[in-house]
Design a protein around this motif. Structure first.
Motif, mmCIF file in Angstrom:
data_model
loop_
_atom_site.group_PDB
_atom_site.id
_atom_site.type_symbol
_atom_site.label_atom_id
_atom_site.label_comp_id
_atom_site.label_asym_id
_atom_site.label_seq_id
_atom_site.Cartn_x
_atom_site.Cartn_y
_atom_site.Cartn_z
ATOM 1 N N THR A 1 50.050 41.590 38.704
ATOM 2 C CA THR A 1 51.039 41.845 37.549
ATOM 3 C C THR A 1 51.116 43.600 38.305
ATOM 4 O O THR A 1 52.978 43.859 37.712
ATOM 5 N N ILE A 2 50.705 44.354 38.370
ATOM 6 C CA ILE A 2 50.303 44.991 39.767
ATOM 7 C C ILE A 2 51.946 45.175 40.975
ATOM 8 O O ILE A 2 53.332 45.510 40.960
ATOM 9 N N GLN A 3 51.606 43.989 41.802
ATOM 10 C CA GLN A 3 52.328 43.976 42.916
ATOM 11 C C GLN A 3 53.830 43.466 42.043
ATOM 12 O O GLN A 3 54.833 43.806 42.608
ATOM 13 N N LEU A 4 53.839 43.089 41.391
ATOM 14 C CA LEU A 4 55.163 42.283 41.205
ATOM 15 C C LEU A 4 55.758 43.007 40.178
ATOM 16 O O LEU A 4 57.181 42.928 40.022
ATOM 17 N N SER A 5 55.192 44.124 39.821
ATOM 18 C CA SER A 5 55.985 45.043 38.542
ATOM 19 C C SER A 5 56.845 46.327 39.512
ATOM 20 O O SER A 5 57.793 47.053 39.190
ATOM 21 N N PHE A 6 55.657 46.526 40.445
ATOM 22 C CA PHE A 6 55.342 47.592 40.391
ATOM 23 C C PHE A 6 56.320 47.588 42.438
ATOM 24 O O PHE A 6 56.651 49.190 43.245
ATOM 25 N N PHE A 7 55.949 47.388 42.817
ATOM 26 C CA PHE A 7 56.036 47.016 44.181
ATOM 27 C C PHE A 7 57.155 46.159 45.077
ATOM 28 O O PHE A 7 57.259 45.671 46.445
ATOM 29 N N GLN A 8 57.693 46.019 44.010
ATOM 30 C CA GLN A 8 58.907 45.146 44.490
ATOM 31 C C GLN A 8 59.866 45.028 43.060
ATOM 32 O O GLN A 8 59.422 45.741 42.067
ATOM 33 N N PRO A 9 61.326 44.743 43.171
ATOM 34 C CA PRO A 9 62.840 44.960 42.169
ATOM 35 C C PRO A 9 62.056 44.516 40.842
ATOM 36 O O PRO A 9 61.408 43.001 40.819
ATOM 37 N N ALA A 10 61.931 44.739 40.130
ATOM 38 C CA ALA A 10 61.583 44.150 38.791
ATOM 39 C C ALA A 10 62.114 44.958 37.572
ATOM 40 O O ALA A 10 62.554 46.363 37.604
ATOM 41 N N ALA B 1 47.731 40.962 24.976
ATOM 42 C CA ALA B 1 49.181 40.669 24.085
ATOM 43 C C ALA B 1 49.984 40.839 24.794
ATOM 44 O O ALA B 1 51.384 40.148 25.170
ATOM 45 N N LEU B 2 50.212 42.021 25.061
ATOM 46 C CA LEU B 2 51.343 42.368 26.143
ATOM 47 C C LEU B 2 51.588 41.585 27.601
ATOM 48 O O LEU B 2 52.543 41.907 28.661
ATOM 49 N N TRP B 3 50.165 41.611 27.762
ATOM 50 C CA TRP B 3 50.569 40.760 29.487
ATOM 51 C C TRP B 3 51.048 39.287 28.764
ATOM 52 O O TRP B 3 51.993 38.795 29.944
ATOM 53 N N TRP B 4 51.170 39.286 28.679
ATOM 54 C CA TRP B 4 51.373 37.278 28.030
ATOM 55 C C TRP B 4 53.460 37.724 27.966
ATOM 56 O O TRP B 4 54.050 36.553 28.021
ATOM 57 N N GLU B 5 53.201 38.900 26.666
ATOM 58 C CA GLU B 5 55.090 39.997 26.860
ATOM 59 C C GLU B 5 55.378 40.103 28.129
ATOM 60 O O GLU B 5 56.048 39.324 28.673
ATOM 61 N N TRP B 6 54.807 40.831 29.040
ATOM 62 C CA TRP B 6 55.013 40.931 30.790
ATOM 63 C C TRP B 6 55.280 39.512 31.120
ATOM 64 O O TRP B 6 56.327 39.070 32.491
ATOM 65 N N ALA B 7 54.270 38.562 30.701
ATOM 66 C CA ALA B 7 55.129 37.113 31.673
ATOM 67 C C ALA B 7 55.937 36.455 31.217
ATOM 68 O O ALA B 7 56.814 35.794 31.850
ATOM 69 N N ARG B 8 56.223 36.541 30.117
ATOM 70 C CA ARG B 8 57.356 35.902 29.493
ATOM 71 C C ARG B 8 58.197 36.895 30.663
ATOM 72 O O ARG B 8 59.201 35.828 30.714
ATOM 73 N N LEU B 9 58.251 37.630 30.274
ATOM 74 C CA LEU B 9 59.818 38.510 31.272
ATOM 75 C C LEU B 9 60.272 38.096 32.608
ATOM 76 O O LEU B 9 61.488 37.794 32.468
ATOM 77 N N ASP B 10 58.628 37.746 32.933
ATOM 78 C CA ASP B 10 58.323 37.263 34.491
ATOM 79 C C ASP B 10 59.336 36.015 34.417
ATOM 80 O O ASP B 10 59.876 35.720 35.645
ATOM 81 N N ARG B 11 58.869 35.556 33.536
ATOM 82 C CA ARG B 11 59.746 33.820 34.210
ATOM 83 C C ARG B 11 61.707 33.603 33.429
ATOM 84 O O ARG B 11 61.854 33.284 33.496
ATOM 85 N N GLU B 12 61.578 34.801 32.477
ATOM 86 C CA GLU B 12 63.021 34.799 32.115
ATOM 87 C C GLU B 12 63.820 35.167 33.686
ATOM 88 O O GLU B 12 64.600 34.975 33.790
ATOM 89 N N ARG B 13 63.058 36.069 33.837
ATOM 90 C CA ARG B 13 63.756 37.341 34.739
ATOM 91 C C ARG B 13 63.949 35.807 36.279
ATOM 92 O O ARG B 13 65.033 35.063 36.770
ATOM 93 N N LEU B 14 62.920 34.854 36.263
ATOM 94 C CA LEU B 14 63.216 34.156 37.721
ATOM 95 C C LEU B 14 63.674 32.871 37.014
ATOM 96 O O LEU B 14 64.772 32.802 38.302
ATOM 97 N N ARG B 15 64.124 32.888 35.751
ATOM 98 C CA ARG B 15 65.209 31.833 34.825
ATOM 99 C C ARG B 15 66.880 32.363 35.726
ATOM 100 O O ARG B 15 67.591 31.762 35.851
ATOM 101 N N ARG C 1 58.502 45.982 33.774
ATOM 102 C CA ARG C 1 57.760 47.005 34.110
ATOM 103 C C ARG C 1 56.936 48.575 33.265
ATOM 104 O O ARG C 1 55.857 48.642 32.988
ATOM 105 N N ARG C 2 58.233 48.333 31.755
ATOM 106 C CA ARG C 2 57.180 48.586 30.638
ATOM 107 C C ARG C 2 55.992 48.149 29.823
ATOM 108 O O ARG C 2 54.866 48.624 29.632
ATOM 109 N N ALA C 3 56.639 46.699 30.279
ATOM 110 C CA ALA C 3 55.387 45.561 29.864
ATOM 111 C C ALA C 3 54.105 45.870 30.456
ATOM 112 O O ALA C 3 53.279 46.066 29.897
ATOM 113 N N ALA C 4 54.546 46.252 32.225
ATOM 114 C CA ALA C 4 52.676 46.151 32.491
ATOM 115 C C ALA C 4 52.372 47.716 32.839
ATOM 116 O O ALA C 4 51.491 47.883 32.405
ATOM 117 N N ALA C 5 53.014 48.106 32.766
ATOM 118 C CA ALA C 5 52.451 49.840 32.219
ATOM 119 C C ALA C 5 51.647 49.947 31.051
ATOM 120 O O ALA C 5 50.360 50.283 30.483
#
Length: 235
Positions: free
Chosen positions: A154-163, A217-231, A168-172
């Protein structure tokens, strides 16, 4: 101190620092039970956020609700069967988080990928948990190991590559709530302080529940945002 649930079944393998049956004879650990119910409420709130998202995110929130309900049963009764109702859903849920990260780039309908391996891992853990006398240690090792990997990715995908900023707020938020709760509440209660220490009167385990529930709960929101970004990137 004995209460309503005392002697009604095999006792749990672990007890916590909150004194038993102090506020009411019906609930073993009142504050830990109350904070577990709060996890269920947090999960129901999260369900509103993911109600139009992929099934995996709704399952994730229902899994979090199951963890909260199992935790309330565990802390409310301190029975072995209730401990299992808490710890088994925790491992199943964190394995679901791991699968979600592993399969984050797989398009919908492209197969289940590693789902079979995750399911086999869950079954193997459940069978071992039911048989070994050191089930609590097994639970801690498996849950912590998978959670550390998920947090690292989660940290790698949020802060060590473009996101995007919302991701990033959800990951924080995950780091602050879940990681902060672990370092400031779980570690002092179980590793640094005795149960007779004055700080334990703050009910550290109950605050850990709140941090872990909100962080999950925030992690699942983070995962949802990540999924939407990839789509969006694939469109």
């Amino acid at each position: 101190m004995d209460g309503f649930w005392s002697g009604m079944g095999a006792p749990a393998l672990v007890n916590w620092c909150e004194p038993d049956y102090v506020l009411t004879p019906a609930v073993a650990e009142f504050w830990n039970t109350l904070s577990s119910i709060a996890i269920v409420l947090i999960a129901f709130g999260g369900l509103r956020q993911v109600r139009r998202s992929d099934l995996r995110f709704r399952i994730g929130m229902w899994g979090l609700a199951a963890v909260g309900a199992g935790s309330a049963a565990f802390h409310g009764t301190l029975l072995r069967v209730a401990q299992a109702a808490d710890e088994l859903p925790m491992v199943w849920s964190i394995l679901a988080c791991a699968w979600t990260v592993m399969e984050r780039e797989r398009p919908a309908g492209a197969g289940n990928g590693r789902a079979a391996w995750i399911a086999l891992s869950a079954v193997a853990f459940t069978l071992a948990y039911a048989r070994v006398p050191w089930a609590f240690a097994l639970f801690l090792a498996v849950y912590a190991g998978v959670a550390i990997w998920v947090m690292g990715r989660t940290i790698q995908l949020s802060f060590f590559q473009p996101a995007p900023a919302p991701m990033r707020r959800a990951a924080a938020g995950v780091i602050a709530c879940y990681g902060g709760g672990f370092l400031l509440c779980w570690v002092p209660e179980h590793l640094l302080l005795g149960c007779d220490h004055a700080v334990q009167r703050l009910q550290l385990h109950a605050f850990w529940h709140l941090g872990a529930g909100l962080g999950s709960a925030l992690w699942w929101e983070w995962a949802r945002l990540d999924r939407e970004r990839l789509r969006s990137a694939a469109a």
